[in-house]
Design a protein around this motif. Sequence first.
Motif, PDB file in Angstrom:
ATOM      1  N   SER A   1       0.833  -1.320   0.111  1.00 54.99           N
ATOM      2  CA  SER A   1      -0.014  -0.111   0.116  1.00 54.99           C
ATOM      3  C   SER A   1       0.836   1.151  -0.104  1.00 54.99           C
ATOM      4  O   SER A   1       0.397   2.531  -0.377  1.00 54.99           O
ATOM      5  N   VAL A   2       2.022   1.116   0.436  1.00 54.20           N
ATOM      6  CA  VAL A   2       2.936   2.259   0.588  1.00 54.20           C
ATOM      7  C   VAL A   2       3.529   2.490  -0.885  1.00 54.20           C
ATOM      8  O   VAL A   2       3.502   3.766  -1.311  1.00 54.20           O
ATOM      9  N   ARG A   3       3.588   1.453  -1.499  1.00 60.42           N
ATOM     10  CA  ARG A   3       4.102   1.588  -3.125  1.00 60.42           C
ATOM     11  C   ARG A   3       2.839   2.109  -3.896  1.00 60.42           C
ATOM     12  O   ARG A   3       3.036   3.104  -4.773  1.00 60.42           O
ATOM     13  N   THR A   4       1.622   1.849  -3.815  1.00 59.83           N
ATOM     14  CA  THR A   4       0.630   2.050  -4.679  1.00 59.83           C
ATOM     15  C   THR A   4      -0.090   3.321  -3.913  1.00 59.83           C
ATOM     16  O   THR A   4      -0.971   3.892  -4.672  1.00 59.83           O
ATOM     17  N   GLY A   5       0.221   3.780  -2.666  1.00 62.34           N
ATOM     18  CA  GLY A   5      -0.525   4.999  -2.393  1.00 62.34           C
ATOM     19  C   GLY A   5      -1.868   4.849  -1.776  1.00 62.34           C
ATOM     20  O   GLY A   5      -2.714   5.767  -1.620  1.00 62.34           O
ATOM     21  N   ASN A   6      -2.298   3.285  -1.019  1.00 63.61           N
ATOM     22  CA  ASN A   6      -3.684   3.337  -0.781  1.00 63.61           C
ATOM     23  C   ASN A   6      -3.684   3.462   0.785  1.00 63.61           C
ATOM     24  O   ASN A   6      -3.141   2.328   1.325  1.00 63.61           O
ATOM     25  N   ASP A   7      -3.853   4.609   1.502  1.00 61.32           N
ATOM     26  CA  ASP A   7      -3.823   4.436   2.853  1.00 61.32           C
ATOM     27  C   ASP A   7      -5.274   4.033   3.523  1.00 61.32           C
ATOM     28  O   ASP A   7      -5.249   3.660   4.762  1.00 61.32           O
ATOM     29  N   LEU A   8      -6.057   3.698   2.865  1.00 58.54           N
ATOM     30  CA  LEU A   8      -7.250   2.608   3.363  1.00 58.54           C
ATOM     31  C   LEU A   8      -6.783   1.384   4.036  1.00 58.54           C
ATOM     32  O   LEU A   8      -7.080   1.074   5.067  1.00 58.54           O
ATOM     33  N   VAL A   9      -5.718   0.763   3.451  1.00 59.56           N
ATOM     34  CA  VAL A   9      -5.136  -0.229   3.908  1.00 59.56           C
ATOM     35  C   VAL A   9      -4.663  -0.352   5.196  1.00 59.56           C
ATOM     36  O   VAL A   9      -5.207  -1.172   6.088  1.00 59.56           O
ATOM     37  N   GLU A  10      -4.220   0.728   5.825  1.00 60.32           N
ATOM     38  CA  GLU A  10      -3.520   1.047   6.856  1.00 60.32           C
ATOM     39  C   GLU A  10      -4.761   0.675   8.002  1.00 60.32           C
ATOM     40  O   GLU A  10      -4.607   0.178   9.224  1.00 60.32           O
ATOM     41  N   HIS A  11      -5.853   1.360   7.701  1.00 64.80           N
ATOM     42  CA  HIS A  11      -7.119   1.427   8.545  1.00 64.80           C
ATOM     43  C   HIS A  11      -7.701  -0.101   8.993  1.00 64.80           C
ATOM     44  O   HIS A  11      -7.889  -0.441   9.775  1.00 64.80           O
ATOM     45  N   GLN A  12      -7.698  -0.662   7.764  1.00 64.53           N
ATOM     46  CA  GLN A  12      -8.268  -2.026   7.556  1.00 64.53           C
ATOM     47  C   GLN A  12      -7.304  -2.988   8.197  1.00 64.53           C
ATOM     48  O   GLN A  12      -7.694  -3.855   9.130  1.00 64.53           O
ATOM     49  N   VAL A  13      -6.008  -3.010   8.140  1.00 65.17           N
ATOM     50  CA  VAL A  13      -5.174  -3.783   8.838  1.00 65.17           C
ATOM     51  C   VAL A  13      -5.150  -3.619  10.316  1.00 65.17           C
ATOM     52  O   VAL A  13      -5.212  -4.512  11.115  1.00 65.17           O
ATOM     53  N   ARG A  14      -5.369  -2.206  10.800  1.00 72.18           N
ATOM     54  CA  ARG A  14      -5.204  -1.802  12.180  1.00 72.18           C
ATOM     55  C   ARG A  14      -6.731  -2.462  12.992  1.00 72.18           C
ATOM     56  O   ARG A  14      -6.128  -3.118  13.948  1.00 72.18           O
ATOM     57  N   ALA A  15      -7.577  -2.563  12.294  1.00 67.63           N
ATOM     58  CA  ALA A  15      -8.901  -2.817  12.898  1.00 67.63           C
ATOM     59  C   ALA A  15      -8.447  -4.373  12.974  1.00 67.63           C
ATOM     60  O   ALA A  15      -8.754  -5.101  14.105  1.00 67.63           O
ATOM     61  N   GLU A  16      -7.985  -4.930  12.146  1.00 71.90           N
ATOM     62  CA  GLU A  16      -7.801  -6.750  11.964  1.00 71.90           C
ATOM     63  C   GLU A  16      -7.014  -7.207  13.061  1.00 71.90           C
ATOM     64  O   GLU A  16      -7.027  -7.878  13.872  1.00 71.90           O
ATOM     65  N   VAL A  17      -5.442  -6.351  13.162  1.00 70.94           N
ATOM     66  CA  VAL A  17      -4.750  -6.560  14.156  1.00 70.94           C
ATOM     67  C   VAL A  17      -5.375  -6.419  15.530  1.00 70.94           C
ATOM     68  O   VAL A  17      -5.255  -7.232  16.531  1.00 70.94           O
TER      69      VAL A  17
END
Length: 414
Positions: A383-399
């Motif tokens: 997501s850093v490479r593609t610039g999709n910051d939505l991923v960080e929020h999704q992963v944070r909730a899953e973690v």
Amino acid sequence: MAAADPEIARLVRAEERLQAETLRLIPSENYVSAAVLAATGTVLTNKYSEGYPGRRYYEGQQNIDPIEELARDRARALFRAEHANVQPYSGSPANLALYLAFAKPGDTVMGMSLPMGGHLTHGWEVSATGRWFRPVSYGVRRETGRVDMDEVRSAALFHRPKLIFCGGTAVPRTVDFAAFASIAEEVGAVLVADISHIAGLVAAGVHPSPVGHADVVSTTTHKTLRGPRGAMILCGAEHAKAVDHAVFPGLQGGPHNHTTAAIAVALREASGEDFRAYARAVVRNAARLADELLARGYDLASGGTDNHLILVDLTGRGVAGKPAAKALDRAGIVVNHNTVPYDTRRPFDPSGIRIGTPALTSRGLTEEHMPQVAAWIDRVVESVRTGNDLVEHQVRAEVAELMAAYPAPGLPVD
Ligand SMILES: *Cc1c(COP(=O)(O)O)cnc(C)c1O
């Protein structure tokens, strides 16, 4: 604390929540037990006790002497060492004490270079140890990512160091203590094995022990050993006096008795079967996590791991270490950016991230969770490479959801 200092109390509570909710992959961090945590918060912090048990410069040591004796005895028994000093304030002062014990300013000293995985205190130039002594460094082979023992031997024969350090902070492979010892013997150097990162693995017998090979062993107590922040020096009887004298009065004043008590508690825990099972699980989890990252196309320094630590080279992914580490942090996965051997980027903005399994294993995560952990890391790095910051929020909730099912030792449960 909430009444006396609401600002600090609020921050401590916030840190408790952060440590509970996140996946902590910093290989030098851990979760201590409630018993270790309790020992650090005792009235022992009120005491002064310069000196050693039976030879103090203060009265009122009725309880302090037996506490330090217990800590020393447990350290000696656990690591099968003749002598233990449990007073160093932390790993860096422990190492500095060894320079004081065995070298003079200007003497040549040898250690692994910092960007190859060594520690600052092994003679790196910005450290006092690199400024007050004449440092010579060794590294790892470019092709294998492993310490080049031929290079170590020829450098030692050429430079004749007084002290040789082995071990480091970003070393994913087993340290060959016997090979270092034979080189040290050949050149008449004192060999220090700094097992700060792997002490818990050594105690549990899942990494070979330097005792019997190295002249002196230094270690922090707060990494895989899962004790309080502190350090110990172990050695044979012939070096006991030099080591003790260097720590006090050479370098330090009064020992931190609350820390000594917590070290004693941690050493007792580390001598049990539960801890040995824990250390084996740390190594199994790291091996599985490394395999899962390799399967997703990641480059690992040395191609994998023998211990608790994995050094990921992100060069091939088109992402630098720091932005990857920052994105992972926002996603609730805490790692640190790190140089990799032969890094082409600068140390402040290096090519890698360093990850480890001691803390997540303390929470009870097993090999079955490692594919998920690797998948999260991969999603965030991509997501850093593609610039999709939505991923960080999704992963944070899953973690956070997974971590809620594995309460952190020592932390209050809300
Ligand atoms: C962590 C570490 C140290 C230093 O310990 P501090 O407690 O941070 O001073 C020294 N040597 C090695 C190899 C380490 O990993």
